[in-house]
Scaffold this active site. Structure first.
Site, mmCIF file in Angstrom:
data_model
loop_
_atom_site.group_PDB
_atom_site.id
_atom_site.type_symbol
_atom_site.label_atom_id
_atom_site.label_comp_id
_atom_site.label_asym_id
_atom_site.label_seq_id
_atom_site.Cartn_x
_atom_site.Cartn_y
_atom_site.Cartn_z
ATOM 1 N N ILE A 213 0.801 -1.231 0.000
ATOM 2 C CA ILE A 213 0.000 0.000 0.000
ATOM 3 C C ILE A 213 0.833 1.280 0.000
ATOM 4 O O ILE A 213 0.298 2.372 -0.140
ATOM 5 C CB ILE A 213 -0.971 0.046 1.205
ATOM 6 C CG1 ILE A 213 -0.202 0.083 2.540
ATOM 7 C CG2 ILE A 213 -1.958 -1.108 1.171
ATOM 8 C CD1 ILE A 213 -1.069 0.513 3.718
ATOM 9 N N THR B 262 6.533 1.571 2.760
ATOM 10 C CA THR B 262 7.985 1.788 2.639
ATOM 11 C C THR B 262 8.303 3.158 2.063
ATOM 12 O O THR B 262 9.193 3.861 2.551
ATOM 13 C CB THR B 262 8.611 0.682 1.781
ATOM 14 O OG1 THR B 262 8.408 -0.575 2.439
ATOM 15 C CG2 THR B 262 10.099 0.890 1.594
ATOM 16 N N LYS C 7 13.735 -2.530 9.393
ATOM 17 C CA LYS C 7 12.733 -3.473 8.876
ATOM 18 C C LYS C 7 13.089 -4.809 9.504
ATOM 19 O O LYS C 7 13.923 -5.549 8.961
ATOM 20 C CB LYS C 7 12.795 -3.523 7.352
ATOM 21 C CG LYS C 7 11.888 -4.594 6.716
ATOM 22 C CD LYS C 7 10.492 -4.094 6.460
ATOM 23 C CE LYS C 7 9.671 -5.116 5.639
ATOM 24 N NZ LYS C 7 8.320 -4.644 5.295
ATOM 25 N N GLY D 126 3.389 -5.975 5.814
ATOM 26 C CA GLY D 126 1.956 -6.092 5.549
ATOM 27 C C GLY D 126 1.130 -5.294 6.534
ATOM 28 O O GLY D 126 1.528 -4.227 6.995
ATOM 29 N N ARG E 278 0.446 9.511 -5.098
ATOM 30 C CA ARG E 278 1.288 8.628 -5.912
ATOM 31 C C ARG E 278 2.167 9.522 -6.780
ATOM 32 O O ARG E 278 1.654 10.448 -7.437
ATOM 33 C CB ARG E 278 0.416 7.734 -6.795
ATOM 34 C CG ARG E 278 -0.564 6.856 -6.062
ATOM 35 C CD ARG E 278 0.047 5.741 -5.293
ATOM 36 N NE ARG E 278 0.673 4.706 -6.124
ATOM 37 C CZ ARG E 278 1.045 3.515 -5.643
ATOM 38 N NH1 ARG E 278 0.851 3.210 -4.383
ATOM 39 N NH2 ARG E 278 1.607 2.626 -6.432
#
Ligand SMILES: Nc1ncnc2c1ncn2[C@@H]1O[C@H](COP(=O)(O)OP(=O)(O)OP(=O)(O)O)[C@@H](O)[C@H]1O
Ligand SMILES: C[C@H](N)[C@H](N)CCCCCC(=O)O
Ligand SMILES: [Mg+2]
EC number: 6.3.3.3
Length: 216
Positions: A12, A15, A31, A111, A193
């Site tokens: 989604i 990151t 991470k 996730g 985006r």
């Protein structure tokens, strides 16, 4: 300043958002569990896509942030619990519980909030054990209201503090306002985006759409 970035699901934009926040806040990145990437090995060609290094490499490229080594890099692009089983790896829980000693740190889950680390421990349980607040990443389009409110409920049920929701995607004023109002959470901003997605375009977008003070 330390917080977790989790989300309403995978793929989604957690990151990219994390990279933007690392740059804006001068934070390091961790991470702890990466799946779908082969750990770089001495015989893998440097530029082999599968050893591209996953989310940490993306954050390094887009933000220049210091990267703390994760606990596991697992090859199968699956939930960590399953990727670990298939790799014959026991998830190192003490390692996962040991947050890097950085005073300014952004930690990305894998996730969504209820993804299993193991079959007995979900990410939201680990967030509660860490005792850190969560920035919930969510998309803006159709479907995000239930996904976001579900994730909020799951975090609250475990006493995990929520700094707010950071959206990724096209403008949708009512979806964003509805989630903030019904979820009783702060709306931190919205990352559009970007095309192209570069360190510069990301930095500009973060400055335009977020307030660093909201994360301190
Ligand atoms: N704001 C954005 N602008 C342009 N592309 C984006 C943006 N956010 C994410 N992407 C692209 O969408 C894809 C998924 O993004 P990302 O890897 O950040 O998802 P994620 O939520 O971190 O996934 P995972 O659950 O695997 O960690 C990537 O190809 C990424 O480059
Ligand atoms: C492989 C992917 N990109 C993530 N790293 C892991 C996503 C796990 C999702 C599990 C699930 O919610 O079904
Ligand atoms: Mg990611």
């Amino acid at each position: 300043m330390k917080f977790v970035i989790s989300g309403t699901g995978t793929d989604i934009g957690k990151t990219v958002l994390a990279a933007g926040l690392c740059r804006m806040l001068g934070a390091d990145y961790w991470k702890p569990l990466q799946t779908g990437v082969l750990a770089a090995t001495e015989d893998a060609p440097e530029d082999a896509p599968e050893t591209a290094g996953g989310d940490a490499a993306t954050v390094a490229r887009l933000s220049g942030a210091r990267i703390w080594p994760g606990a596991h890099v697992l090859p199968q692009p699956l939930s960590p619990h399953r990727a670990a089983e298939l790799a014959g790896v026991d998830i190192d829980l003490p390692r996962l519980r040991a947050i890097p000693p950085s005073p300014r740190l952004i930690i990305e889950g894998a996730g969504g909030v209820l993804v299993p680390v193991t079959r007995q421990l979900l990410f939201a349980d680990l967030f509660a054990q860490w005792g850190l607040p969560v920035v919930l990443a969510a998309t803006t389009g159709l479907g995000t209201i239930s996904h976001s409110l579900t994730a909020i409920e799951a975090l609250r049920a475990r006493g995990v503090p929520i700094l707010g929701v950071a959206f990724i995607g096209a403008e949708d004023e009512d979806n964003v306002a509805t989630i903030g109002q019904i979820g009783r959470v702060r709306v931190l901003g919205r990352l559009p985006r970007l095309a192209p997605l570069t360190p510069e375009s990301l930095e500009r977008a973060m400055t335009a759409h977020f307030d660093a003070g909201d994360f301190e």
